[in-house]
Design a protein around this motif. Structure first.
Motif, mmCIF file in Angstrom:
data_model
loop_
_atom_site.group_PDB
_atom_site.id
_atom_site.type_symbol
_atom_site.label_atom_id
_atom_site.label_comp_id
_atom_site.label_asym_id
_atom_site.label_seq_id
_atom_site.Cartn_x
_atom_site.Cartn_y
_atom_site.Cartn_z
ATOM 1 N N SER A 130 0.900 -1.120 0.140
ATOM 2 C CA SER A 130 0.123 -0.044 -0.062
ATOM 3 C C SER A 130 1.166 0.890 0.198
ATOM 4 O O SER A 130 1.015 2.327 -0.746
ATOM 5 C CB SER A 130 -0.990 0.328 1.617
ATOM 6 O OG SER A 130 -1.875 -1.516 1.556
ATOM 7 N N LEU A 188 0.986 4.055 -2.476
ATOM 8 C CA LEU A 188 0.737 5.754 -2.718
ATOM 9 C C LEU A 188 2.104 6.346 -2.620
ATOM 10 O O LEU A 188 1.916 7.622 -3.372
ATOM 11 C CB LEU A 188 1.043 5.520 -0.507
ATOM 12 C CG LEU A 188 0.381 7.017 0.025
ATOM 13 C CD1 LEU A 188 -0.596 7.216 -0.846
ATOM 14 C CD2 LEU A 188 0.443 6.956 1.644
ATOM 15 N N ARG A 227 1.576 7.513 -6.595
ATOM 16 C CA ARG A 227 0.619 7.894 -7.498
ATOM 17 C C ARG A 227 1.442 9.816 -7.174
ATOM 18 O O ARG A 227 1.933 10.044 -6.106
ATOM 19 C CB ARG A 227 -0.452 8.539 -5.935
ATOM 20 C CG ARG A 227 -0.820 6.424 -5.767
ATOM 21 C CD ARG A 227 -2.234 6.738 -5.196
ATOM 22 N NE ARG A 227 -2.860 8.257 -4.667
ATOM 23 C CZ ARG A 227 -4.373 8.665 -4.065
ATOM 24 N NH1 ARG A 227 -3.661 7.492 -2.951
ATOM 25 N NH2 ARG A 227 -5.343 9.318 -4.955
ATOM 26 N N ARG A 238 0.526 13.749 -4.992
ATOM 27 C CA ARG A 238 -0.330 12.634 -3.464
ATOM 28 C C ARG A 238 -0.774 13.028 -3.285
ATOM 29 O O ARG A 238 -1.151 14.797 -2.672
ATOM 30 C CB ARG A 238 1.056 12.934 -2.690
ATOM 31 C CG ARG A 238 2.082 11.571 -3.475
ATOM 32 C CD ARG A 238 2.912 11.133 -2.305
ATOM 33 N NE ARG A 238 4.806 10.421 -2.273
ATOM 34 C CZ ARG A 238 5.552 10.969 -3.448
ATOM 35 N NH1 ARG A 238 5.483 12.850 -3.737
ATOM 36 N NH2 ARG A 238 6.849 10.375 -3.626
ATOM 37 N N TRP A 261 -0.942 11.802 2.755
ATOM 38 C CA TRP A 261 -0.062 10.957 3.153
ATOM 39 C C TRP A 261 0.978 11.357 3.468
ATOM 40 O O TRP A 261 1.745 9.308 4.386
ATOM 41 C CB TRP A 261 0.716 11.398 1.584
ATOM 42 C CG TRP A 261 1.567 12.135 1.434
ATOM 43 C CD1 TRP A 261 1.571 13.900 1.014
ATOM 44 C CD2 TRP A 261 3.184 11.545 1.449
ATOM 45 N NE1 TRP A 261 2.995 14.219 0.856
ATOM 46 C CE2 TRP A 261 3.828 13.044 0.891
ATOM 47 C CE3 TRP A 261 3.881 10.821 1.746
ATOM 48 C CZ2 TRP A 261 5.332 13.240 1.585
ATOM 49 C CZ3 TRP A 261 5.241 11.063 2.054
ATOM 50 C CH2 TRP A 261 5.587 12.269 1.894
ATOM 51 N N ASP A 320 -0.997 8.532 6.587
ATOM 52 C CA ASP A 320 -0.463 7.247 6.050
ATOM 53 C C ASP A 320 1.130 6.659 5.727
ATOM 54 O O ASP A 320 0.323 5.529 6.638
ATOM 55 C CB ASP A 320 -1.264 6.896 4.371
ATOM 56 C CG ASP A 320 -2.359 7.464 4.107
ATOM 57 O OD1 ASP A 320 -3.771 7.802 5.638
ATOM 58 O OD2 ASP A 320 -3.181 7.966 3.084
#
Length: 442
Positions: free
Chosen positions: A250, A254, A257, A260, A264, A267
């Motif tokens: 994951s 992330l 991406r 972001r 983020w 996370d």
């Protein structure tokens, strides 16, 4: 007294019985005015009749006795199939016949039972996976089962009659009667448990030798231990690595991406926190496993039982533990290991008592007694009891959400290292559990 002298006595008694009649006949003949020729003929006939009656009387006694002798001789030779006729009650000879027939039937049944028991014993000895040998007083092999022949790697038919030296078992007939052997039989090296004993057959001493292959059993136990270890390790590793792998994937997505998301960094921190938590759990697991594997041998010293129990229960802050009455006793044990054992048992009991009812009704009690030169210590609680599970002493099995699963295992290892025994069971339905520790008093 021999049979001949007995028969002579019977003849004498029979002739004695006939004598009065023969004498009376002689008197009547001689006084009756009969001619000499006829008198002689009558006397000869009377004598023959008397001898005939005497012979019949002797034979009436001798024939049953010889029949009885033949019957007893057949019993002595092991023939229990013959039966005598003429058995009846109310008659001395008839009752003797009945008793002999009953004896023959009883001996026949006993022999049949013996034959069946011997056949069963031989069948068991043939099928059992333990090598069995019997040797006569000269050291020659009398019997070997299939496992024994396989041990020597020889056909069964070729081994009987050979000496122990010829089949490589001379060493087993000397020295200690029970011992472990590390040797090779039939070209196969291994560890063997040997037991030797003596029995008598035909009044002569024989030797029974039993050899058990320990290597196979040890290998099977080792294989099962490895399977359990791999299952436990695999379970714990998967529990830790599965979320790490998922969160790693994951976080990788992330970071790929663009643009972001605004949160983020949170996370990432949360994901790294989960990874750190699982790594710490895995580290605790390996540390706990290391504690089981590195339990040192006990350093024994004198331990006063009452002082030891009183000192340990004072360490429990959550619940006052009731101390029962017991006899003064002194253990020879490792004080540190005994403390660790009792602390863990008391803590588990308090956990169970507090988890099963409000703190006001929770109760844990420690009692002990001495019996047969042993200490019996019981820690009981009024919690919900233990589940009926065979896994209670399996490493890393636990019923607690935060438990490590090594406490009971470690306690049992400590008890067994002191030649003791630790058991856990429910007292009665809905009345909690009791841990019983048995240790020898020295």
């Amino acid at each position: 007294m021999s049979n001949r002298s007995f028969e002579r006595r019977i003849w004498f008694l029979a002739l004695l019985v006939m004598a009065p009649g023969l004498a009376a006949t002689s008197v009547l003949v001689l006084s009756g005015g009969i001619s000499a020729g006829w008198s002689a003929l009558v006397l000869v006939l009377a004598g023959c009749v008397s001898l005939g009656f005497a012979w019949r009387l002797v034979n009436a006694i001798r024939f049953p006795l010889r029949t009885l002798s033949n019957h007893i001789s057949s019993l002595r030779e092991g023939d229990y199939s013959l039966r005598m006729r003429g058995g009846r009650t109310g008659d001395a000879l008839g009752e003797l016949v009945l008793e002999l027939n009953a004896l023959a039937e009883s001996l026949r049944g006993k022999r049949l039972e013996g034959v069946e028991a011997e056949a069963l014993l031989r069948k068991v000895m043939e099928e059992i996976e333990v090598a069995i040998f019997t040797f006569d007083p000269d050291g020659r092999l009398q019997f070997v089962n299939r496992a024994g022949a396989q041990l020597l790697d020889r056909p069964v038919s070729e081994i009987p009659g050979k000496t122990a030296g010829e089949i490589g078992l001379a060493e087993c007939l000397e020295g200690d009667a029970a011992r472990l052997i590390e040797s090779g039989f039939g070209g196969r090296m291994g560890r063997w448990a040997m037991r030797r004993t003596t029995f008598r057959e035909g009044g002569r001493p024989h030797q029974l030798l039993v050899i058990t292959d320990l290597s196979r059993a040890l290998r099977e136990e080792e294989r099962q231990a490895w399977k359990r270890l791999i299952r436990v390790l695999g379970h714990e590793l998967n529990n830790s690595l599965a979320p790490v792998r998922s969160i790693g994937a994951s976080l990788e997505r992330l970071m790929d991406r663009e643009p972001r998301p605004e949160d983020w960094e949170k996370d990432v921190r949360d994901g790294l926190g989960v990874i750190r938590s699982r790594a710490e759990a895995l580290s605790r697991f390996m540390e706990a496993y290391g504690r089981l594997a590195r339990l040192p041998p006990p350093v024994k010293r004198a331990v006063n039982v009452r002082d030891w129990i009183r000192r340990v229960i004072r360490l429990e802050p959550r619940l006052p533990v009731t101390l029962g009455q017991g006899a003064d006793a002194v253990l020879k044990a490792d004080p540190d290991q005994m403390d660790a054992l009792l602390i863990n048992v008391v803590r588990n009991a308090v956990d169970a008592a507090l988890g099963g009812r409000p703190s006001g009704g929770a109760r844990v009690e420690v009692n002990w007694e001495t019996r047969d030169n042993a200490l019996l210590l019981r820690v009981s609680d009024n919690g919900p009891g233990v589940p009926e599970s065979a896994n209670l002493f399996v490493p890393f099995f636990t019923t607690k959400p935060e438990g490590s699963g090594i406490g009971l295992v470690l306690c049992r290892q400590i008890a067994e290292a002191h030649d003791g025994l630790l058991t856990l069971a429910n007292q009665d339905r809905n009345s909690g559990a009791v841990v019983t520790l048995q240790l020898p008093l020295e």
